[in-house]
Design a protein around this motif. Structure first.
Motif, PDB file in Angstrom:
ATOM      1  N   ILE A  10       0.859  -1.178   0.000  1.00  0.00           N
ATOM      2  CA  ILE A  10       0.000   0.000   0.000  1.00  0.00           C
ATOM      3  C   ILE A  10       0.898   1.232   0.000  1.00  0.00           C
ATOM      4  N   GLY A  11       0.527   2.223  -0.806  1.00  0.00           N
ATOM      5  CA  GLY A  11       1.341   3.428  -0.905  1.00  0.00           C
ATOM      6  C   GLY A  11       0.494   4.659  -1.152  1.00  0.00           C
ATOM      7  N   ARG A  12       1.189   5.757  -1.282  1.00  0.00           N
ATOM      8  CA  ARG A  12       0.513   7.020  -1.567  1.00  0.00           C
ATOM      9  C   ARG A  12       1.228   7.703  -2.730  1.00  0.00           C
ATOM     10  N   GLN A  13       0.452   8.077  -3.728  1.00  0.00           N
ATOM     11  CA  GLN A  13       1.008   8.725  -4.911  1.00  0.00           C
ATOM     12  C   GLN A  13       1.412  10.148  -4.584  1.00  0.00           C
ATOM     13  N   GLY A  14       2.647  10.508  -4.927  1.00  0.00           N
ATOM     14  CA  GLY A  14       3.150  11.851  -4.701  1.00  0.00           C
ATOM     15  C   GLY A  14       3.826  12.385  -5.940  1.00  0.00           C
ATOM     16  N   PRO A  15       4.364  13.586  -5.874  1.00  0.00           N
ATOM     17  CA  PRO A  15       5.003  14.189  -7.045  1.00  0.00           C
ATOM     18  C   PRO A  15       6.222  13.416  -7.535  1.00  0.00           C
ATOM     19  N   GLN A  19       5.037   6.502  -2.678  1.00  0.00           N
ATOM     20  CA  GLN A  19       5.738   6.257  -1.414  1.00  0.00           C
ATOM     21  C   GLN A  19       5.089   5.055  -0.746  1.00  0.00           C
ATOM     22  N   LEU A  20       5.856   3.989  -0.569  1.00  0.00           N
ATOM     23  CA  LEU A  20       5.328   2.775   0.034  1.00  0.00           C
ATOM     24  C   LEU A  20       5.091   2.985   1.532  1.00  0.00           C
ATOM     25  N   LEU A  21       3.961   2.465   2.013  1.00  0.00           N
ATOM     26  CA  LEU A  21       3.562   2.700   3.400  1.00  0.00           C
ATOM     27  C   LEU A  21       3.498   1.428   4.235  1.00  0.00           C
ATOM     28  N   GLY A  22       3.072   0.334   3.633  1.00  0.00           N
ATOM     29  CA  GLY A  22       2.890  -0.883   4.414  1.00  0.00           C
ATOM     30  C   GLY A  22       2.273  -1.986   3.590  1.00  0.00           C
ATOM     31  N   THR A  23       1.635  -2.927   4.282  1.00  0.00           N
ATOM     32  CA  THR A  23       1.130  -4.153   3.664  1.00  0.00           C
ATOM     33  C   THR A  23      -0.382  -4.253   3.845  1.00  0.00           C
ATOM     34  N   GLY A  24      -1.037  -4.893   2.892  1.00  0.00           N
ATOM     35  CA  GLY A  24      -2.448  -5.211   3.010  1.00  0.00           C
ATOM     36  C   GLY A  24      -2.716  -6.573   2.406  1.00  0.00           C
ATOM     37  N   PHE A  25      -3.926  -7.096   2.641  1.00  0.00           N
ATOM     38  CA  PHE A  25      -4.275  -8.404   2.086  1.00  0.00           C
ATOM     39  C   PHE A  25      -5.773  -8.465   1.827  1.00  0.00           C
ATOM     40  N   ALA A  26      -6.148  -9.300   0.869  1.00  0.00           N
ATOM     41  CA  ALA A  26      -7.533  -9.382   0.429  1.00  0.00           C
ATOM     42  C   ALA A  26      -8.428  -9.967   1.514  1.00  0.00           C
ATOM     43  N   VAL A  39      -2.171   3.828   6.703  1.00  0.00           N
ATOM     44  CA  VAL A  39      -2.769   4.800   5.783  1.00  0.00           C
ATOM     45  C   VAL A  39      -3.086   6.133   6.440  1.00  0.00           C
ATOM     46  N   GLY A  40      -3.290   6.134   7.770  1.00  0.00           N
ATOM     47  CA  GLY A  40      -3.640   7.380   8.445  1.00  0.00           C
ATOM     48  C   GLY A  40      -5.085   7.762   8.197  1.00  0.00           C
ATOM     49  N   PRO A  41      -5.492   8.956   8.620  1.00  0.00           N
ATOM     50  CA  PRO A  41      -6.903   9.346   8.549  1.00  0.00           C
ATOM     51  C   PRO A  41      -7.389   9.731   7.155  1.00  0.00           C
ATOM     52  N   SER A  42      -6.482   9.885   6.198  1.00  0.00           N
ATOM     53  CA  SER A  42      -6.873  10.348   4.864  1.00  0.00           C
ATOM     54  C   SER A  42      -6.552   9.299   3.807  1.00  0.00           C
ATOM     55  N   ASP A  43      -7.482   9.122   2.857  1.00  0.00           N
ATOM     56  CA  ASP A  43      -7.206   8.214   1.754  1.00  0.00           C
ATOM     57  C   ASP A  43      -6.854   8.963   0.466  1.00  0.00           C
ATOM     58  N   GLU A  44      -6.467  10.228   0.607  1.00  0.00           N
ATOM     59  CA  GLU A  44      -6.079  11.019  -0.562  1.00  0.00           C
ATOM     60  C   GLU A  44      -4.861  10.406  -1.242  1.00  0.00           C
ATOM     61  N   ASN A  45      -4.983  10.179  -2.556  1.00  0.00           N
ATOM     62  CA  ASN A  45      -3.904   9.636  -3.385  1.00  0.00           C
ATOM     63  C   ASN A  45      -3.419   8.264  -2.937  1.00  0.00           C
ATOM     64  N   LEU A  46      -4.273   7.528  -2.243  1.00  0.00           N
ATOM     65  CA  LEU A  46      -3.909   6.199  -1.759  1.00  0.00           C
ATOM     66  C   LEU A  46      -3.982   5.194  -2.909  1.00  0.00           C
ATOM     67  N   VAL A  47      -2.986   4.314  -2.993  1.00  0.00           N
ATOM     68  CA  VAL A  47      -2.941   3.316  -4.062  1.00  0.00           C
ATOM     69  C   VAL A  47      -2.545   1.955  -3.491  1.00  0.00           C
ATOM     70  N   VAL A  48      -2.870   0.927  -4.260  1.00  0.00           N
ATOM     71  CA  VAL A  48      -2.467  -0.443  -3.948  1.00  0.00           C
ATOM     72  C   VAL A  48      -1.627  -0.953  -5.111  1.00  0.00           C
ATOM     73  N   LEU A  67       6.073  -0.089 -11.261  1.00  0.00           N
ATOM     74  CA  LEU A  67       5.001  -0.370 -10.319  1.00  0.00           C
ATOM     75  C   LEU A  67       3.656  -0.162 -10.996  1.00  0.00           C
ATOM     76  N   ARG A  68       2.816  -1.181 -10.949  1.00  0.00           N
ATOM     77  CA  ARG A  68       1.435  -1.034 -11.406  1.00  0.00           C
ATOM     78  C   ARG A  68       0.558  -0.845 -10.181  1.00  0.00           C
ATOM     79  N   ALA A  69      -0.149   0.257 -10.150  1.00  0.00           N
ATOM     80  CA  ALA A  69      -0.936   0.567  -8.959  1.00  0.00           C
ATOM     81  C   ALA A  69      -2.336   1.008  -9.345  1.00  0.00           C
TER      82      ALA A  69
END
Length: 214
Positions: A10-15, A19-26, A39-48, A67-69
């Motif tokens: 899991i990451g967040r798209q930036g300029p 930026q990789l943040l951590g792990t997730g699973f289905a 992920v924190g309180p905001s899902d702005e620009n959040l990607v998998v 990276l395909r996100a």
């Protein structure tokens, strides 16, 4: 199905890219579970990040930066228990495990974890690790006590949010939260590592709470 197809970064798209943040699973065909602090309180620009390999037996090329996100949004946050479920509409998943809880894994039970250690350094390497349940504990937050297990392994940044699987029942019993850091950490960093986390005491919260969130 190999776990490499259902455990994702899991990451967040930036300029400057993702930026990789951590792990997730289905946890459903369109939903991914992770830790809330990932992920924190905001899902702005959040990607998998989508899986890059067909199975874990392949060599993962650390020089491959492609990276395909797909975008993700927050569907069910639980900051008290440090859990979060994300909705991913552009990707469909099936998974080979069920969701259980920590009641089924007493101390001494062997478990398996998956995650992306050192993702904070941009390292995208899905890693499987063996561990044992060292203890079952209750942790209080905001007046509510939640079931956790202590794993006899050392977690690194990037592994938060990853699944803890009981191979005997093929069920995810917990979600990895991170290393025990008294007082929130040592307050210093050496080479990007908090010395207060250099021990084999890793907490994971019972996956039973995810069932309530779905």
């Amino acid at each position: 199905m190999d776990m490499s197809q259902v455990v994702c970064a899991i990451g967040r798209q930036g300029p400057e890219g993702v930026q990789l943040l951590g792990t997730g699973f289905a946890v459903s065909t369109t939903r991914i579970a992770t830790a809330f602090h990932v992920v924190g309180p905001s899902d702005e620009n959040l990607v998998v990040a989508l899986p890059r390999y067909q199975d874990l037996s392949q060599y993962q090329d650390t020089s491959d930066r492609q990276l395909r996100a797909v975008s993700a949004r927050m569907a069910a946050p639980d900051p008290v228990r440090d859990l979060c479920i994300l909705e991913v509409e552009q990707y469909r998943m099936s998974f080979p495990y069920s969701l259980d809880g920590t009641d089924s894994v007493p101390p001494g039970t062997p478990v398996v974890t998956w995650g992306f250690p050192h993702a904070n350094f941009g390292r995208l390497v899905l890693t499987q690790q063996q561990a044992h349940v060292g203890a079952r504990i209750l942790i209080e937050s905001a007046g509510a006590k939640s079931k956790h297990i202590v794993l006899n392994t050392q977690a690194r940044e990037g592994q938060s949010g990853g699944p803890v699987l009981d191979p005997s029942s093929n069920s995810v019993v917990a979600v990895l939260i991170g290393s025990y850091a008294p007082g929130g950490g040592g307050g210093i960093s050496l080479g990007g590592v908090d010395p207060a986390t250099l021990h084999q005491t890793t907490h994971a919260i019972s996956a039973e709470y995810l069932r309530e969130m779905l």
